[in-house]
Enzyme design. Structure first.
Site, PDB file in Angstrom:
ATOM      1  N   HIS A  20       0.844  -1.202   0.000  1.00 37.19           N
ATOM      2  CA  HIS A  20       0.000   0.000   0.000  1.00 37.19           C
ATOM      3  C   HIS A  20       0.878   1.250   0.000  1.00 37.19           C
ATOM      4  O   HIS A  20       0.657   2.180  -0.765  1.00 37.19           O
ATOM      5  CB  HIS A  20      -0.881   0.044   1.254  1.00 37.19           C
ATOM      6  CG  HIS A  20      -1.930  -1.019   1.331  1.00 37.19           C
ATOM      7  ND1 HIS A  20      -2.098  -1.804   2.445  1.00 37.19           N
ATOM      8  CD2 HIS A  20      -2.895  -1.415   0.450  1.00 37.19           C
ATOM      9  CE1 HIS A  20      -3.116  -2.635   2.253  1.00 37.19           C
ATOM     10  NE2 HIS A  20      -3.606  -2.435   1.051  1.00 37.19           N
ATOM     11  N   LYS A  44     -16.296  -7.367   5.862  1.00 43.03           N
ATOM     12  CA  LYS A  44     -15.014  -8.075   5.816  1.00 43.03           C
ATOM     13  C   LYS A  44     -14.544  -8.493   7.218  1.00 43.03           C
ATOM     14  O   LYS A  44     -13.499  -9.131   7.343  1.00 43.03           O
ATOM     15  CB  LYS A  44     -13.953  -7.158   5.197  1.00 43.03           C
ATOM     16  CG  LYS A  44     -13.515  -7.568   3.779  1.00 43.03           C
ATOM     17  CD  LYS A  44     -12.447  -6.622   3.271  1.00 43.03           C
ATOM     18  CE  LYS A  44     -11.600  -7.215   2.163  1.00 43.03           C
ATOM     19  NZ  LYS A  44     -10.554  -6.272   1.716  1.00 43.03           N
ATOM     20  N   ARG A  93      -1.982  -6.098  -8.403  1.00 41.66           N
ATOM     21  CA  ARG A  93      -0.821  -6.905  -8.048  1.00 41.66           C
ATOM     22  C   ARG A  93      -0.568  -7.999  -9.062  1.00 41.66           C
ATOM     23  O   ARG A  93       0.551  -8.344  -9.366  1.00 41.66           O
ATOM     24  CB  ARG A  93      -1.021  -7.554  -6.674  1.00 41.66           C
ATOM     25  CG  ARG A  93      -0.835  -6.612  -5.538  1.00 41.66           C
ATOM     26  CD  ARG A  93      -1.425  -7.161  -4.287  1.00 41.66           C
ATOM     27  NE  ARG A  93      -2.876  -7.161  -4.357  1.00 41.66           N
ATOM     28  CZ  ARG A  93      -3.670  -7.270  -3.304  1.00 41.66           C
ATOM     29  NH1 ARG A  93      -3.137  -7.444  -2.116  1.00 41.66           N
ATOM     30  NH2 ARG A  93      -4.966  -7.236  -3.433  1.00 41.66           N
ATOM     31  N   SER A 131      -2.912  -7.681   2.837  1.00 40.26           N
ATOM     32  CA  SER A 131      -3.221  -7.564   4.270  1.00 40.26           C
ATOM     33  C   SER A 131      -3.645  -8.910   4.834  1.00 40.26           C
ATOM     34  O   SER A 131      -3.290  -9.261   5.964  1.00 40.26           O
ATOM     35  CB  SER A 131      -4.330  -6.539   4.494  1.00 40.26           C
ATOM     36  OG  SER A 131      -3.917  -5.267   4.105  1.00 40.26           O
TER      37      SER A 131
HETATM   38  N1  ATP Z   1       0.953  -5.147  -2.358  1.00 43.65           N
HETATM   39  C1  ATP Z   1       0.132  -4.340  -3.025  1.00 43.65           C
HETATM   40  N2  ATP Z   1       0.579  -3.699  -4.123  1.00 43.65           N
HETATM   41  C2  ATP Z   1      -0.250  -2.907  -4.830  1.00 43.65           C
HETATM   42  N3  ATP Z   1      -1.528  -2.676  -4.551  1.00 43.65           N
HETATM   43  C3  ATP Z   1      -2.019  -3.276  -3.464  1.00 43.65           C
HETATM   44  C4  ATP Z   1      -1.221  -4.126  -2.642  1.00 43.65           C
HETATM   45  N4  ATP Z   1      -1.997  -4.591  -1.633  1.00 43.65           N
HETATM   46  C5  ATP Z   1      -3.212  -4.050  -1.820  1.00 43.65           C
HETATM   47  N5  ATP Z   1      -3.234  -3.268  -2.922  1.00 43.65           N
HETATM   48  C6  ATP Z   1      -4.362  -2.527  -3.452  1.00 43.65           C
HETATM   49  O1  ATP Z   1      -4.793  -1.581  -2.498  1.00 43.65           O
HETATM   50  C7  ATP Z   1      -6.206  -1.399  -2.581  1.00 43.65           C
HETATM   51  C8  ATP Z   1      -6.816  -1.610  -1.226  1.00 43.65           C
HETATM   52  O2  ATP Z   1      -6.595  -2.927  -0.874  1.00 43.65           O
HETATM   53  P1  ATP Z   1      -7.090  -3.685   0.417  1.00 43.65           P
HETATM   54  O3  ATP Z   1      -7.307  -2.747   1.540  1.00 43.65           O
HETATM   55  O4  ATP Z   1      -8.165  -4.630   0.031  1.00 43.65           O
HETATM   56  O5  ATP Z   1      -5.743  -4.477   0.716  1.00 43.65           O
HETATM   57  P2  ATP Z   1      -5.448  -6.000   0.522  1.00 43.65           P
HETATM   58  O6  ATP Z   1      -4.001  -6.186   0.805  1.00 43.65           O
HETATM   59  O7  ATP Z   1      -5.999  -6.495  -0.764  1.00 43.65           O
HETATM   60  O8  ATP Z   1      -6.265  -6.547   1.767  1.00 43.65           O
HETATM   61  P3  ATP Z   1      -7.177  -7.843   1.869  1.00 43.65           P
HETATM   62  O9  ATP Z   1      -6.243  -8.987   1.744  1.00 43.65           O
HETATM   63  O10 ATP Z   1      -7.774  -7.698   3.245  1.00 43.65           O
HETATM   64  O11 ATP Z   1      -8.188  -7.748   0.766  1.00 43.65           O
HETATM   65  C9  ATP Z   1      -6.685  -2.377  -3.658  1.00 43.65           C
HETATM   66  O12 ATP Z   1      -6.790  -1.681  -4.886  1.00 43.65           O
HETATM   67  C10 ATP Z   1      -5.574  -3.395  -3.727  1.00 43.65           C
HETATM   68  O13 ATP Z   1      -5.492  -3.998  -5.001  1.00 43.65           O
HETATM   69 MG    MG Z   2      -8.031  -6.769  -1.135  1.00 46.58          MG
END
Ligand code: ATP
Ligand code: MG
Length: 161
Positions: A20, A44, A93, A131
């Site tokens: 993020h 969630k 990703r 996450s």
């Molecule tokens: N490692 C990463 N690199 C780039 N974008 C990311 C990454 N992790 C999450 N995102 C993006 O950030 C945004 C918010 O994601 P979110 O809060 O759902 O995180 P997540 O890591 O996907 O969490 P979860 O596993 O709980 O879904 C989404 O557009 C997601 O694709």
């Molecule tokens: Mg996600």
């Protein structure tokens, strides 16, 4: 202010990861203002309450002057409108993110045609971070220090029994 110079980056951020952060830093260099929108997302069943997710993100991103972190409930496009943002940033990703994100962006366009979705990719070595995985590893006692900021790792450690 031109709404196309301000972007919302929405998500659950449960908790914020280095992936993020990588995206936020890039976005902060492109847009005049970046609002991290932390969705309440009760469906969630987040590990951290919204207030703590906001607090952790604020701490991690405090050195970026054009970035603000705000919690919200409700539609992302409504939140973008309220914040005067004409752009929503989402991260890609892998191909597996694409289908859902594509559907979401098209649906949002029906709800709010004035809001554009912009997709960004993280640096290669952040592409495998989510996450969900970070929470699972931390709760099972694994080392997550390479995937999250130290304050986030500390907050996760407190959840271990
Ligand atoms: N490692 C990463 N690199 C780039 N974008 C990311 C990454 N992790 C999450 N995102 C993006 O950030 C945004 C918010 O994601 P979110 O809060 O759902 O995180 P997540 O890591 O996907 O969490 P979860 O596993 O709980 O879904 C989404 O557009 C997601 O694709
Ligand atoms: Mg996600």
């Amino acid at each position: 202010m031109n709404p196309k110079r301000s972007a919302v980056y929405p998500g659950t951020f449960d908790p914020i990861t280095n992936g993020h952060q990588d995206l936020v830093r890039r976005a902060a260099g492109i847009f005049d203002r970046v609002v991290i929108g932390i969705a309440a997302n009760p469906g969630k069943a987040p590990l951290f309450p919204m207030e703590q997710r906001v607090e952790l993100a604020r701490g991690v991103l405090e050195e970026l002057p054009n970035v603000t972190v705000i919690g919200y409930a409700g539609l992302t496009v409504e939140f973008a409108r309220e914040q005067g943002c004409g752009v929503v940033i989402r991260g890609l990703r892998a191909l597996s993110d694409f289908e859902f994100e594509f559907q979401l962006a098209n649906m949002s366009r029906h709800l709010a045609p004035e809001v554009d979705y912009v997709f960004m990719t993280p640096k290669e070595h952040f592409t495998f971070i989510s996450s969900t995985l970070v929470r699972e590893i931390a709760l099972l006692g694994g080392d997550v220090s390479r995937f999250v900021h130290p304050t986030v790792a500390e907050a996760l450690a407190k959840h271990r029994t």
